[in-house]
Write a protein that holds these residues in place. Structure first.
Motif, PDB file in Angstrom:
ATOM      1  N   ILE A 264       0.344  -1.289   0.356  1.00 43.89           N
ATOM      2  CA  ILE A 264      -0.589  -0.238  -0.255  1.00 43.89           C
ATOM      3  C   ILE A 264       0.679   1.047   0.130  1.00 43.89           C
ATOM      4  CG2 ILE A 264      -2.372  -1.020   1.148  1.00 43.89           C
ATOM      5  CD1 ILE A 264      -1.224   0.279   3.307  1.00 43.89           C
ATOM      6  N   PRO A 265       0.434   2.436  -0.172  1.00 44.31           N
ATOM      7  CA  PRO A 265       1.266   3.374  -0.675  1.00 44.31           C
ATOM      8  C   PRO A 265       2.100   4.365   0.996  1.00 44.31           C
ATOM      9  CG  PRO A 265      -0.970   4.141  -1.795  1.00 44.31           C
ATOM     10  CD  PRO A 265      -0.956   2.688  -1.064  1.00 44.31           C
ATOM     11  N   ASP A 266       3.393   4.861   1.052  1.00 45.83           N
ATOM     12  CA  ASP A 266       3.447   5.101   1.623  1.00 45.83           C
ATOM     13  C   ASP A 266       3.260   6.588   1.949  1.00 45.83           C
ATOM     14  OD1 ASP A 266       5.241   6.225   3.441  1.00 45.83           O
ATOM     15  OD2 ASP A 266       7.516   6.506   2.081  1.00 45.83           O
ATOM     16  N   LEU A 267       2.925   6.897   3.367  1.00 44.67           N
ATOM     17  CA  LEU A 267       1.935   8.120   3.641  1.00 44.67           C
ATOM     18  C   LEU A 267       2.837   8.952   4.501  1.00 44.67           C
ATOM     19  CD1 LEU A 267      -1.429   7.303   3.214  1.00 44.67           C
ATOM     20  CD2 LEU A 267      -0.154   7.933   1.704  1.00 44.67           C
ATOM     21  N   THR A 268       4.179   8.459   4.058  1.00 45.36           N
ATOM     22  CA  THR A 268       4.626   9.258   5.541  1.00 45.36           C
ATOM     23  C   THR A 268       5.664  10.513   4.723  1.00 45.36           C
ATOM     24  OG1 THR A 268       6.832   7.675   5.111  1.00 45.36           O
ATOM     25  CG2 THR A 268       5.198   6.995   7.246  1.00 45.36           C
ATOM     26  N   GLU A 269       6.070  10.431   3.122  1.00 45.96           N
ATOM     27  CA  GLU A 269       6.983  12.133   2.528  1.00 45.96           C
ATOM     28  C   GLU A 269       5.808  12.192   2.265  1.00 45.96           C
ATOM     29  OE1 GLU A 269      10.350  10.361   0.944  1.00 45.96           O
ATOM     30  OE2 GLU A 269      10.613   8.906   2.216  1.00 45.96           O
ATOM     31  N   TYR A 270       5.839  13.628   1.930  1.00 45.57           N
ATOM     32  CA  TYR A 270       5.451  14.407   1.492  1.00 45.57           C
ATOM     33  C   TYR A 270       5.414  14.522  -0.299  1.00 45.57           C
ATOM     34  CZ  TYR A 270       4.135  19.095  -1.591  1.00 45.57           C
ATOM     35  OH  TYR A 270       3.699  19.870  -2.230  1.00 45.57           O
ATOM     36  N   GLN A 271       6.119  14.239  -1.471  1.00 48.15           N
ATOM     37  CA  GLN A 271       6.292  13.951  -2.561  1.00 48.15           C
ATOM     38  C   GLN A 271       4.915  12.409  -2.823  1.00 48.15           C
ATOM     39  OE1 GLN A 271       7.833  15.739  -4.115  1.00 48.15           O
ATOM     40  NE2 GLN A 271       8.907  16.843  -2.801  1.00 48.15           N
ATOM     41  N   LYS A 272       4.991  11.399  -1.635  1.00 48.48           N
ATOM     42  CA  LYS A 272       4.658  10.688  -2.408  1.00 48.48           C
ATOM     43  C   LYS A 272       3.428  10.743  -1.971  1.00 48.48           C
ATOM     44  CE  LYS A 272       7.884   7.364  -1.518  1.00 48.48           C
ATOM     45  NZ  LYS A 272       9.259   6.552  -0.003  1.00 48.48           N
ATOM     46  N   ILE A 273       2.549  11.923  -1.041  1.00 52.89           N
ATOM     47  CA  ILE A 273       1.344  12.098  -1.312  1.00 52.89           C
ATOM     48  C   ILE A 273       0.816  13.112  -2.297  1.00 52.89           C
ATOM     49  CG2 ILE A 273      -0.246  12.969   0.338  1.00 52.89           C
ATOM     50  CD1 ILE A 273       0.970  12.247   2.917  1.00 52.89           C
ATOM     51  N   LYS A 274       2.006  13.798  -2.631  1.00 50.68           N
ATOM     52  CA  LYS A 274       1.458  14.299  -3.947  1.00 50.68           C
ATOM     53  C   LYS A 274       1.365  14.079  -4.734  1.00 50.68           C
ATOM     54  CE  LYS A 274       2.508  19.168  -5.869  1.00 50.68           C
ATOM     55  NZ  LYS A 274       1.518  19.082  -6.245  1.00 50.68           N
ATOM     56  N   LEU A 275       1.933  12.631  -5.155  1.00 47.95           N
ATOM     57  CA  LEU A 275       1.740  12.330  -5.973  1.00 47.95           C
ATOM     58  C   LEU A 275       0.118  11.573  -6.410  1.00 47.95           C
ATOM     59  CD1 LEU A 275       4.173   9.576  -7.096  1.00 47.95           C
ATOM     60  CD2 LEU A 275       3.832  12.427  -8.087  1.00 47.95           C
ATOM     61  N   LEU A 276      -0.849  11.035  -5.101  1.00 46.83           N
ATOM     62  CA  LEU A 276      -1.767  11.335  -4.987  1.00 46.83           C
ATOM     63  C   LEU A 276      -2.955  11.933  -5.058  1.00 46.83           C
ATOM     64  CD1 LEU A 276      -1.459   8.098  -2.128  1.00 46.83           C
ATOM     65  CD2 LEU A 276      -2.014   7.650  -4.273  1.00 46.83           C
ATOM     66  N   ALA A 277      -2.600  12.892  -4.734  1.00 40.94           N
ATOM     67  CA  ALA A 277      -3.147  14.154  -4.780  1.00 40.94           C
ATOM     68  C   ALA A 277      -3.330  14.982  -5.929  1.00 40.94           C
ATOM     69  CB  ALA A 277      -2.538  15.315  -3.614  1.00 40.94           C
ATOM     70  N   GLU A 278      -2.897  14.204  -7.178  1.00 40.99           N
ATOM     71  CA  GLU A 278      -3.721  14.497  -8.374  1.00 40.99           C
ATOM     72  C   GLU A 278      -4.049  14.397  -8.939  1.00 40.99           C
ATOM     73  OE1 GLU A 278       0.637  14.007  -9.785  1.00 40.99           O
ATOM     74  OE2 GLU A 278       1.766  15.424  -8.713  1.00 40.99           O
ATOM     75  N   ALA A 279      -4.699  14.308 -10.227  1.00 39.27           N
ATOM     76  CA  ALA A 279      -5.993  14.631 -10.749  1.00 39.27           C
ATOM     77  C   ALA A 279      -5.315  12.702 -11.498  1.00 39.27           C
ATOM     78  CB  ALA A 279      -6.444  14.878 -11.976  1.00 39.27           C
ATOM     79  N   ASP A 280      -7.324  11.863 -11.093  1.00 40.41           N
ATOM     80  CA  ASP A 280      -6.437  10.948 -11.536  1.00 40.41           C
ATOM     81  C   ASP A 280      -6.745  10.286 -12.924  1.00 40.41           C
ATOM     82  OD1 ASP A 280      -6.579   7.757 -11.496  1.00 40.41           O
ATOM     83  OD2 ASP A 280      -8.594   7.449 -10.434  1.00 40.41           O
ATOM     84  N   ILE A 281      -5.814   9.754 -13.960  1.00 36.52           N
ATOM     85  CA  ILE A 281      -5.605   9.563 -15.005  1.00 36.52           C
ATOM     86  C   ILE A 281      -6.250   8.328 -16.021  1.00 36.52           C
ATOM     87  CG2 ILE A 281      -4.615  11.768 -15.685  1.00 36.52           C
ATOM     88  CD1 ILE A 281      -2.974  10.137 -16.585  1.00 36.52           C
ATOM     89  N   GLY A 282      -6.788   7.213 -14.976  1.00 39.71           N
ATOM     90  CA  GLY A 282      -7.216   6.535 -15.465  1.00 39.71           C
ATOM     91  C   GLY A 282      -6.133   5.574 -15.036  1.00 39.71           C
ATOM     92  N   ILE A 283      -6.050   4.385 -15.793  1.00 35.67           N
ATOM     93  CA  ILE A 283      -5.488   3.175 -15.648  1.00 35.67           C
ATOM     94  C   ILE A 283      -3.925   3.415 -16.446  1.00 35.67           C
ATOM     95  CG2 ILE A 283      -6.441   2.042 -17.778  1.00 35.67           C
ATOM     96  CD1 ILE A 283      -6.081  -0.616 -16.199  1.00 35.67           C
ATOM     97  N   SER A 284      -2.497   2.922 -16.454  1.00 38.35           N
ATOM     98  CA  SER A 284      -1.539   3.159 -17.374  1.00 38.35           C
ATOM     99  C   SER A 284      -1.876   2.360 -18.496  1.00 38.35           C
ATOM    100  CB  SER A 284      -0.441   3.282 -17.055  1.00 38.35           C
ATOM    101  OG  SER A 284       0.049   1.971 -16.568  1.00 38.35           O
ATOM    102  N   ILE A 285      -1.033   2.774 -19.507  1.00 39.45           N
ATOM    103  CA  ILE A 285      -1.211   2.051 -20.429  1.00 39.45           C
ATOM    104  C   ILE A 285      -0.251   0.469 -20.358  1.00 39.45           C
ATOM    105  CG2 ILE A 285       0.048   1.199 -23.459  1.00 39.45           C
ATOM    106  CD1 ILE A 285      -2.182   3.591 -23.237  1.00 39.45           C
ATOM    107  N   SER A 286       0.876   0.533 -19.592  1.00 38.60           N
ATOM    108  CA  SER A 286       1.642  -0.278 -19.676  1.00 38.60           C
ATOM    109  C   SER A 286       0.530  -1.522 -18.549  1.00 38.60           C
ATOM    110  CB  SER A 286       2.957  -0.490 -18.602  1.00 38.60           C
ATOM    111  OG  SER A 286       1.902   0.229 -17.650  1.00 38.60           O
ATOM    112  N   ALA A 287      -0.595  -0.654 -17.673  1.00 40.05           N
ATOM    113  CA  ALA A 287      -0.919  -1.851 -17.140  1.00 40.05           C
ATOM    114  C   ALA A 287      -2.695  -2.438 -17.352  1.00 40.05           C
ATOM    115  CB  ALA A 287      -1.445  -1.162 -15.682  1.00 40.05           C
ATOM    116  N   LEU A 288      -2.695  -1.442 -18.620  1.00 40.39           N
ATOM    117  CA  LEU A 288      -3.735  -2.252 -20.098  1.00 40.39           C
ATOM    118  C   LEU A 288      -3.466  -2.913 -20.384  1.00 40.39           C
ATOM    119  CD1 LEU A 288      -6.939  -1.220 -19.910  1.00 40.39           C
ATOM    120  CD2 LEU A 288      -6.190   0.336 -21.436  1.00 40.39           C
TER     121      LEU A 288
END
Ligand code: HEC
Length: 242
Positions: free
Chosen positions: A123-147
């Motif tokens: 699960i995401p590490d929420l101890t660092e600002y940089q990592k939380i910031k990524l989750l706080a950006e607009a969600d653009i859905g599944i990535s092409i590689s995951a798809l």
């Protein structure tokens, strides 16, 4: 020429077919459990909806992953005022300054006991600002590689399963036009379902055809499996037509 039917099968072959059908049916049910536990809560409500599918592939461009998750599975871990505080921070630009003042105390108190690098959980590490910031950006859905990854696994996996199930099913007795249609439907539904995943990534309305493709696949699976099991063990052929 007379084709093979279930009445020509040995008991060993019927047992083999039966165990195969039961095993892949269990697999199918678990795939449903996965969909209902992972995809269905995405919109914050239980039950699978077109919105859930849209969020999975297209994303939630008006919201963020953090907000979605806090409304959904993580809602039990924090209070409403805390939720509002974090959402306000997200929409005010998710700056580090405000993070330290307003958000970090909440996260540290309510979330970090699970979301830390030493938890051993995926699960995401929420101890660092940089990592939380990524989750706080607009969600653009599944990535092409995951798809691409889930698509090729499903095409190989489901393609093979429906091929084998279809080979069993064609031993059933019924009008040829019906049998030819039922054999083709799963492959059409796979194309519809997986093709629509890619379309939904860019155009959210295709979440409807994802739903339709998935439903059609489930129905054709059930029809082939149940018809085969029934005819194999309980059906007495009248003649040898077809
Ligand atoms: C008791 C442990 C626990 C606590 C407390 C907790 N989480 Fe989680 N969190 C999990 C687990 C387990 C998962 C993965 C399973 C899931 O998604 O339900 C997860 C998943 C997540 C994800 C990733 C979901 C995804 O699919 O990308 C985010 C983001 C998240 N939590 C945020 C939070 C926030 C914010 C808090 C505090 C308000 C919090 N969590 C509190 C256990 C916890």
């Amino acid at each position: 020429m007379r084709y093979r039917r279930f009445s020509d099968c040995s008991i060993s072959e019927k047992l083999l077919d039966t165990f195969f059908i039961l095993t892949i049916s269990a697999g199918y049910l678990l795939a449903m459990v996965l969909i209902f536990t992972v995809v269905a809560p995405l919109d914050g409500k239980s039950g699978l909806s077109v919105k859930d599918i849209e969020i999975k592939y297209y994303g939630n461009r008006s919201g963020t992953r953090l907000e979605e998750v806090m409304k959904g599975p993580m809602r039990v871990y924090h209070s409403l005022p805390e939720h509002e505080e974090i959402v306000r921070w997200i929409y005010a630009g998710a700056t580090e300054q405000q993070y330290i003042e307003k958000v970090k105390p909440i996260i540290d108190e309510k979330c970090v006991k699970c979301h830390n690098p030493g938890s051993g959980l995926a699960i995401p590490d929420l101890t660092e600002y940089q990592k939380i910031k990524l989750l706080a950006e607009a969600d653009i859905g599944i990535s092409i590689s995951a798809l691409a990854r889930v698509s090729h696994i499903h095409l190989f996996g489901i393609g093979l399963l429906f091929y084998l199930l279809g080979r069993i099913f064609i031993l059933a007795e019924m009008p040829v036009w019906l049998k030819r249609s039922i054999v083709a439907v799963p492959f059409v539904s796979i194309a519809l379902d997986i093709g629509s995943w890619w379309l939904t990534k860019y155009i959210p309305v295709f979440a409807y055809t994802v739903m339709a493709g998935g439903a059609l696949m489930g129905i054709s699976f059930a029809v082939q499996a149940l018809t085969s099991l029934y005819q194999m063990w309980f059906y007495k052929p009248k003649g040898t037509e077809m």
